[in-house]
Enzyme design. Structure first.
Site, PDB file in Angstrom:
ATOM      1  N   PHE A  11      23.567 -11.813   6.578  1.00 17.23           N
ATOM      2  CA  PHE A  11      24.778 -11.277   5.956  1.00 17.23           C
ATOM      3  C   PHE A  11      25.749 -10.742   6.997  1.00 17.23           C
ATOM      4  O   PHE A  11      26.957 -10.984   6.914  1.00 17.23           O
ATOM      5  CB  PHE A  11      24.420 -10.185   4.948  1.00 17.23           C
ATOM      6  CG  PHE A  11      25.542  -9.878   3.990  1.00 17.23           C
ATOM      7  CD1 PHE A  11      25.915 -10.795   3.022  1.00 17.23           C
ATOM      8  CD2 PHE A  11      26.238  -8.682   4.054  1.00 17.23           C
ATOM      9  CE1 PHE A  11      26.964 -10.530   2.145  1.00 17.23           C
ATOM     10  CE2 PHE A  11      27.279  -8.409   3.184  1.00 17.23           C
ATOM     11  CZ  PHE A  11      27.646  -9.337   2.224  1.00 17.23           C
ATOM     12  N   ARG A  30      19.889  -6.415  17.720  1.00 18.92           N
ATOM     13  CA  ARG A  30      18.865  -5.982  18.674  1.00 18.92           C
ATOM     14  C   ARG A  30      18.520  -7.108  19.645  1.00 18.92           C
ATOM     15  O   ARG A  30      18.369  -6.899  20.843  1.00 18.92           O
ATOM     16  CB  ARG A  30      17.598  -5.542  17.925  1.00 18.92           C
ATOM     17  CG  ARG A  30      17.768  -4.297  17.080  1.00 18.92           C
ATOM     18  CD  ARG A  30      16.432  -3.877  16.484  1.00 18.92           C
ATOM     19  NE  ARG A  30      16.588  -2.812  15.518  1.00 18.92           N
ATOM     20  CZ  ARG A  30      16.688  -1.522  15.824  1.00 18.92           C
ATOM     21  NH1 ARG A  30      16.664  -1.143  17.088  1.00 18.92           N
ATOM     22  NH2 ARG A  30      16.822  -0.609  14.868  1.00 18.92           N
ATOM     23  N   LYS A  98      22.125  -3.090  -0.431  1.00 18.72           N
ATOM     24  CA  LYS A  98      22.004  -2.749  -1.842  1.00 18.72           C
ATOM     25  C   LYS A  98      20.646  -2.136  -2.124  1.00 18.72           C
ATOM     26  O   LYS A  98      19.625  -2.667  -1.701  1.00 18.72           O
ATOM     27  CB  LYS A  98      22.187  -4.005  -2.704  1.00 18.72           C
ATOM     28  CG  LYS A  98      23.532  -4.704  -2.504  1.00 18.72           C
ATOM     29  CD  LYS A  98      23.584  -6.050  -3.194  1.00 18.72           C
ATOM     30  CE  LYS A  98      24.895  -6.761  -2.912  1.00 18.72           C
ATOM     31  NZ  LYS A  98      24.966  -8.095  -3.545  1.00 18.72           N
ATOM     32  N   SER A 128      27.332 -12.341  -3.968  1.00 20.37           N
ATOM     33  CA  SER A 128      27.584 -13.124  -2.755  1.00 20.37           C
ATOM     34  C   SER A 128      26.274 -13.541  -2.107  1.00 20.37           C
ATOM     35  O   SER A 128      25.291 -12.809  -2.141  1.00 20.37           O
ATOM     36  CB  SER A 128      28.389 -12.301  -1.749  1.00 20.37           C
ATOM     37  OG  SER A 128      27.706 -11.093  -1.427  1.00 20.37           O
ATOM     38  N   LYS A 181      20.588  -4.484 -10.149  1.00 18.81           N
ATOM     39  CA  LYS A 181      20.590  -5.917 -10.477  1.00 18.81           C
ATOM     40  C   LYS A 181      19.453  -6.624  -9.753  1.00 18.81           C
ATOM     41  O   LYS A 181      18.937  -7.640 -10.238  1.00 18.81           O
ATOM     42  CB  LYS A 181      21.947  -6.539 -10.175  1.00 18.81           C
ATOM     43  CG  LYS A 181      22.377  -6.496  -8.709  1.00 18.81           C
ATOM     44  CD  LYS A 181      21.901  -7.687  -7.920  1.00 18.81           C
ATOM     45  CE  LYS A 181      22.203  -7.538  -6.445  1.00 18.81           C
ATOM     46  NZ  LYS A 181      21.714  -8.678  -5.645  1.00 18.81           N
ATOM     47  N   ASP A 234      27.274  -9.422 -10.111  1.00 15.27           N
ATOM     48  CA  ASP A 234      26.133  -9.580  -9.209  1.00 15.27           C
ATOM     49  C   ASP A 234      24.856  -9.873  -9.994  1.00 15.27           C
ATOM     50  O   ASP A 234      23.983 -10.621  -9.541  1.00 15.27           O
ATOM     51  CB  ASP A 234      25.969  -8.313  -8.370  1.00 15.27           C
ATOM     52  CG  ASP A 234      25.455  -8.609  -6.973  1.00 15.27           C
ATOM     53  OD1 ASP A 234      25.127  -9.767  -6.686  1.00 15.27           O
ATOM     54  OD2 ASP A 234      25.369  -7.667  -6.163  1.00 15.27           O
ATOM     55  N   ARG A 245      16.757 -13.844  -3.078  1.00 13.81           N
ATOM     56  CA  ARG A 245      15.402 -13.511  -2.645  1.00 13.81           C
ATOM     57  C   ARG A 245      14.643 -12.767  -3.731  1.00 13.81           C
ATOM     58  O   ARG A 245      13.440 -12.962  -3.920  1.00 13.81           O
ATOM     59  CB  ARG A 245      15.437 -12.671  -1.362  1.00 13.81           C
ATOM     60  CG  ARG A 245      15.997 -13.397  -0.157  1.00 13.81           C
ATOM     61  CD  ARG A 245      15.844 -12.572   1.104  1.00 13.81           C
ATOM     62  NE  ARG A 245      16.547 -11.304   1.013  1.00 13.81           N
ATOM     63  CZ  ARG A 245      17.800 -11.114   1.407  1.00 13.81           C
ATOM     64  NH1 ARG A 245      18.486 -12.116   1.916  1.00 13.81           N
ATOM     65  NH2 ARG A 245      18.375  -9.935   1.307  1.00 13.81           N
ATOM     66  N   ASN A 246      15.337 -11.910  -4.464  1.00 17.58           N
ATOM     67  CA  ASN A 246      14.691 -11.156  -5.536  1.00 17.58           C
ATOM     68  C   ASN A 246      14.256 -12.081  -6.668  1.00 17.58           C
ATOM     69  O   ASN A 246      13.146 -11.962  -7.194  1.00 17.58           O
ATOM     70  CB  ASN A 246      15.640 -10.070  -6.052  1.00 17.58           C
ATOM     71  CG  ASN A 246      15.865  -8.974  -5.031  1.00 17.58           C
ATOM     72  OD1 ASN A 246      15.078  -8.063  -4.892  1.00 17.58           O
ATOM     73  ND2 ASN A 246      16.958  -9.079  -4.287  1.00 17.58           N
ATOM     74  N   GLU A 266      14.718  -6.366  -1.749  1.00 20.04           N
ATOM     75  CA  GLU A 266      15.125  -4.981  -1.952  1.00 20.04           C
ATOM     76  C   GLU A 266      14.740  -4.448  -3.329  1.00 20.04           C
ATOM     77  O   GLU A 266      14.544  -3.251  -3.517  1.00 20.04           O
ATOM     78  CB  GLU A 266      16.639  -4.840  -1.750  1.00 20.04           C
ATOM     79  CG  GLU A 266      17.130  -5.143  -0.349  1.00 20.04           C
ATOM     80  CD  GLU A 266      16.808  -4.051   0.665  1.00 20.04           C
ATOM     81  OE1 GLU A 266      15.963  -3.175   0.359  1.00 20.04           O
ATOM     82  OE2 GLU A 266      17.379  -4.093   1.763  1.00 20.04           O
TER      83      GLU A 266
END
Length: 318
Positions: A11, A30, A98, A128, A181, A234, A245-246, A266
């Site tokens: 992202f 990193r 989020k 998004s 969401k 969303d 991914r969720n 998340e």
């Protein structure tokens, strides 16, 4: 205004690609070895970073920027900001994640404000996917900032020809819409993975949005925010696309498969954090989907039992 993006994941890199088309951007990560060598993220293969984007592993350079975007996972944000020593007084700090922090139950802007109380926090959220932003596909997001003047300035500074930002002062609503969401998206994935059908998913999304709204309104959100991009918009995206991914995590659970452990999901921690808040405010009975997602993702109950528990609840008015 100069812009720094902290986080070289999909992202953060996508935002750098979009925003760096016509303005200078500093992108910190990193490990910059792949980004520096190829000027592209392995998660966004084939999309090059514009020449305007400077890649660096020196985080101190971010203190020279007027706007600093934090594109880090929600559950690592608090640790990240505690570890970096940056003078960010009087700057605009924009969270690009989020969820709710599981340890403190805080949203991302509260975490930034606690670390830099003299800065102005904001959140960039909404429907998004990084790959869509990186490829220049039309995307609309919510930019929420309690300071309307700063919000207006950020809206102009961060919008691009393909990234349209809508302004709001309802930070709570924008944060909670984006957080909850993900929980409902896991549930939607479970429904499809278990073969329960699109009708069941539509019902789950509808009741999930009602649940999301009850919780967020109790926390001080505005209903119009929840009906906007950072809430309803969303929710629709993440409950209907396997790019989420969720949703994919729920899909695996519903199908009895082992979810990909390398993926950041998340909604798992958010479900637990929201459940803790619901218990604290005495509204846990109004959060049945969140409760079931928390129990399934923690292995406390199976999918069949979760479905049975939801379907056997007392009948009520809509």
């Amino acid at each position: 205004m100069t812009i720094a993006i902290l986080g070289g994941g999909a992202f953060g890199t996508a935002l750098a690609i979009s925003m760096g088309q016509d303005r200078p951007i500093m992108l910190w990560a990193r490990d910059i070895s792949h980004l520096a060598a190829h000027r592209e993220s392995p998660r966004l293969a084939g999309v090059k970073l514009p020449e305007n984007v400077t890649i660096t592993a020196e985080i101190g350079a971010a203190s020279q920027a007027d706007i600093v975007l934090f594109a880090t996972p929600m559950q690592s944000l608090a640790t990240f900001v505690a570890q970096i020593d940056l003078p960010l007084t009087a700057k605009a700090l924009v969270a690009c994640c989020k969820g709710l922090d599981l340890a403190s139950l805080k949203g991302p802007t509260d975490i930034l404000a606690s670390r830099w109380p003299d800065a102005t926090p904001a959140i960039l959220t909404g429907p998004s996917f990084a790959t869509d932003i990186a490829h220049g596909l039309p995307t609309a997001l919510t930019l929420a900032c309690a300071d309307e003047g700063v919000g207006t300035s950020l809206q102009g500074a961060l919008s691009t020809s393909t990234l349209r930002l809508y302004r709001s002062t309802d930070v709570v609503g924008a944060e909670l819409g984006g957080a909850l969401k993900n929980v409902i998206a896991i549930a939607a994935g479970i429904v499809i993975g278990a073969g329960l059908g699109d009708s069941a998913r539509a019902a789950l999304m509808t009741r999930g949005f009602a649940e999301l709204s009850r919780f967020a309104l109790r926390m001080g959100a505005r209903s119009e925010t929840l009906m906007g991009l950072s809430g309803f918009g969303d929710l629709v995206l993440t409950c209907t696309s396997d790019q989420s991914r969720n949703f994919r995590h729920g899909l695996s659970l519903g199908a009895g498969a082992v979810p990909d452990p390398a993926q950041t999901v998340e909604g798992i921690a958010t479900a637990e954090a929201v459940l803790k808040q619901a218990i604290r405010f005495g509204i846990v009975r109004q959060m049945p989907i969140t409760a079931m997602v928390a129990k399934v993702t923690q292995g406390q109950i199976g999918v069949a039992e979760a479905v049975q528990n939801l379907m056997s609840r007392p009948l009520k008015e809509e």
